[in-house]
Design an enzyme around this catalytic site. Sequence first.
Site, mmCIF file in Angstrom:
data_model
loop_
_atom_site.group_PDB
_atom_site.id
_atom_site.type_symbol
_atom_site.label_atom_id
_atom_site.label_comp_id
_atom_site.label_asym_id
_atom_site.label_seq_id
_atom_site.Cartn_x
_atom_site.Cartn_y
_atom_site.Cartn_z
ATOM 1 N N GLU A 112 0.797 -1.210 0.000
ATOM 2 C CA GLU A 112 0.000 0.000 0.000
ATOM 3 C C GLU A 112 0.829 1.260 0.000
ATOM 4 O OE1 GLU A 112 -3.723 -1.733 2.499
ATOM 5 O OE2 GLU A 112 -2.406 -0.230 3.361
ATOM 6 N N CYS A 125 3.229 7.993 2.007
ATOM 7 C CA CYS A 125 3.811 6.914 2.812
ATOM 8 C C CYS A 125 4.093 5.735 1.882
ATOM 9 C CB CYS A 125 2.814 6.511 3.897
ATOM 10 S SG CYS A 125 3.336 5.070 4.834
ATOM 11 N N CYS A 132 7.744 -7.990 6.656
ATOM 12 C CA CYS A 132 8.977 -7.553 7.317
ATOM 13 C C CYS A 132 9.506 -8.703 8.169
ATOM 14 C CB CYS A 132 8.719 -6.329 8.193
ATOM 15 S SG CYS A 132 10.217 -5.698 8.988
ATOM 16 N N CYS A 136 8.809 -6.899 15.197
ATOM 17 C CA CYS A 136 8.574 -6.069 16.381
ATOM 18 C C CYS A 136 7.257 -6.517 17.010
ATOM 19 C CB CYS A 136 8.527 -4.596 16.003
ATOM 20 S SG CYS A 136 10.089 -4.040 15.280
ATOM 21 N N CYS A 139 3.808 -4.768 16.023
ATOM 22 C CA CYS A 139 3.597 -4.384 14.618
ATOM 23 C C CYS A 139 3.013 -5.540 13.824
ATOM 24 C CB CYS A 139 4.927 -3.953 14.003
ATOM 25 S SG CYS A 139 4.835 -3.664 12.223
ATOM 26 N N CYS A 362 -1.359 1.965 6.008
ATOM 27 C CA CYS A 362 -0.587 0.940 5.323
ATOM 28 C C CYS A 362 -0.854 -0.439 5.912
ATOM 29 C CB CYS A 362 0.891 1.257 5.416
ATOM 30 S SG CYS A 362 1.256 2.916 4.885
HETATM 31 N N1 SAH Z 1 10.338 -0.618 9.547
HETATM 32 C C1 SAH Z 1 10.425 0.770 9.712
HETATM 33 C C2 SAH Z 1 9.377 1.558 8.951
HETATM 34 C C3 SAH Z 1 7.980 0.965 8.854
HETATM 35 S S1 SAH Z 1 7.084 0.820 10.376
HETATM 36 C C4 SAH Z 1 10.398 1.131 11.187
HETATM 37 O O1 SAH Z 1 10.121 0.280 12.006
HETATM 38 O O2 SAH Z 1 10.711 2.285 11.495
HETATM 39 C C5 SAH Z 1 6.467 2.477 10.526
HETATM 40 C C6 SAH Z 1 6.055 2.854 11.933
HETATM 41 O O3 SAH Z 1 4.809 2.224 12.258
HETATM 42 C C7 SAH Z 1 7.049 2.445 13.002
HETATM 43 O O4 SAH Z 1 7.577 3.555 13.662
HETATM 44 C C8 SAH Z 1 6.210 1.647 13.958
HETATM 45 O O5 SAH Z 1 6.470 2.020 15.260
HETATM 46 C C9 SAH Z 1 4.784 2.014 13.640
HETATM 47 N N2 SAH Z 1 3.853 0.973 14.055
HETATM 48 C C10 SAH Z 1 3.750 -0.274 13.568
HETATM 49 N N3 SAH Z 1 2.752 -0.944 14.186
HETATM 50 C C11 SAH Z 1 2.206 -0.119 15.100
HETATM 51 C C12 SAH Z 1 1.127 -0.217 16.033
HETATM 52 N N4 SAH Z 1 0.411 -1.335 16.150
HETATM 53 N N5 SAH Z 1 0.835 0.860 16.794
HETATM 54 C C13 SAH Z 1 1.539 1.986 16.661
HETATM 55 N N6 SAH Z 1 2.576 2.150 15.795
HETATM 56 C C14 SAH Z 1 2.912 1.106 15.023
HETATM 57 FE FE1 SF4 Z 2 9.330 -4.261 10.556
HETATM 58 FE FE2 SF4 Z 2 7.097 -3.391 11.752
HETATM 59 FE FE3 SF4 Z 2 9.384 -3.561 13.131
HETATM 60 FE FE4 SF4 Z 2 9.116 -1.639 11.213
HETATM 61 S S1 SF4 Z 2 7.918 -1.790 13.112
HETATM 62 S S2 SF4 Z 2 10.879 -3.024 11.558
HETATM 63 S S3 SF4 Z 2 7.829 -2.779 9.714
HETATM 64 S S4 SF4 Z 2 8.248 -5.307 12.225
#
Ligand code: SAH
Ligand code: SF4
Length: 396
Positions: A112, A125, A132, A136, A139, A362
């Site tokens: 997206e 974005c 990925c 994390c 996420c 996204c």
């Molecule tokens: N991988 C990169 C960029 C993509 S993630 C990174 O981690 O920076 C983009 C942002 O989305 C990250 O800062 C992450 O903290 C946020 N994000 C992902 N899942 C989330 C969630 N469930 N609640 C709040 N922020 C989230």
């Molecule tokens: Fe990957 Fe999500 Fe962690 Fe960003 S926040 S590095 S997209 S697992």
Amino acid sequence: MTDSVTATAKTEVSTDANKTEEKVNLLGLSQAKLEAFFESIGEKKFRATQVLKWIHQMGVDDFDNMTNISKALREKLKRIAEVRPPEVIQQLDSADGTRKFLIKVTGGSAVETVLIPDGERGTLCVSSQVGCSLDCSFCSTGKQGFNRDLTAAEIIGQVWLAAKSYGQFGEDRPRIITNVVMMGMGEPLLNFDNVVDSMNLMMHDNCYGLSKRRVTLSTSGVVPALDRLGQYTDACLAVSLHAPNDELRNELVPINKKYPIAMLLDSAKRYIDGLPDNRRKMTIEYTLINQVNDRPHHAHELVQLLKEIPVKINLIPFNPFDQSDYRRVSNNALRTFQDILIKAGFTTTVRTTRGDDIDAACGQLAGAVNDRTKRSERYRNQQALAAEEAVRIVNQ
Ligand code: SAH
Ligand code: SF4
């Protein structure tokens, strides 16, 4: 860095049944790679500049419309090359102006791209990977696992498609996309060459001409790649920190076990210090999760951690999803956390939500295509929303 035309071209196999040969997709080639391409076919290097302008300033994907190129060369190009953007499966427009594209990528996957308008500003974005690998804990992209890297054509193609949809190409057209953040699906530093080439095309004067202050790479901390980044680009940097100490960050962002906070911040600082203009601050992203990392002592610890580093801080309330036991930060805890940071002198912003009516975040639509169960859609919606919010905050 891969610096051969064929390396990029090989990933770009045409899916058009009428085409029998593999063609080089010129859309994702940097100026250097395009020059190498023209030299490899016995043409002068300056053709690269002409073609870059046609593709990325004029939005032309048909060689016949590249009128300052001889008919003979256009015919040759048609035989061996193409300008092939990724395919938009669906475009959704929100009442608040947010526009979302679901983009088909080769191999039957989807990613997206979201355009978030905000006054004079339009922030795109962009995704860098399908899924990925970094997992994390908060996420949902991470929970989907890793599918594959996007090609440079698929990354810059997201900008190309969005610009096309807004009629931004051509002379004297209003610029709708003013900012790009690499905050869609994926970890950009794990797809280094394609992301760097794409960001450099975004900032190139013969292409989209975006200011280096308006293109941001967001990373969870792939330190060896971050150490190299400054040799190849001078875009802005956002660090996804989410915790003020290693013990907690190991839980939330597993790559921290390999590259702990001190190492990450050192590397990020070196990147910022190495930028030609020394006024830029890095952005620290901090997703606030109820009772996990949102306590006042966490805020105080964050102040101590960051006090010597020029940063602005973006607080992102966690967006819960089915497969996660985490909960969103309470409004009180959020306010308290922000106050502590502000009192310590940090510029600290909190996300706002946009595009609710089209679930403009996204991950969501891509999720709906890959897995149509309701549960899965809900799950991905949350992550999608979170990423969109993070985008907005970086640009505040
Ligand atoms: N991988 C990169 C960029 C993509 S993630 C990174 O981690 O920076 C983009 C942002 O989305 C990250 O800062 C992450 O903290 C946020 N994000 C992902 N899942 C989330 C969630 N469930 N609640 C709040 N922020 C989230
Ligand atoms: Fe990957 Fe999500 Fe962690 Fe960003 S926040 S590095 S997209 S697992």
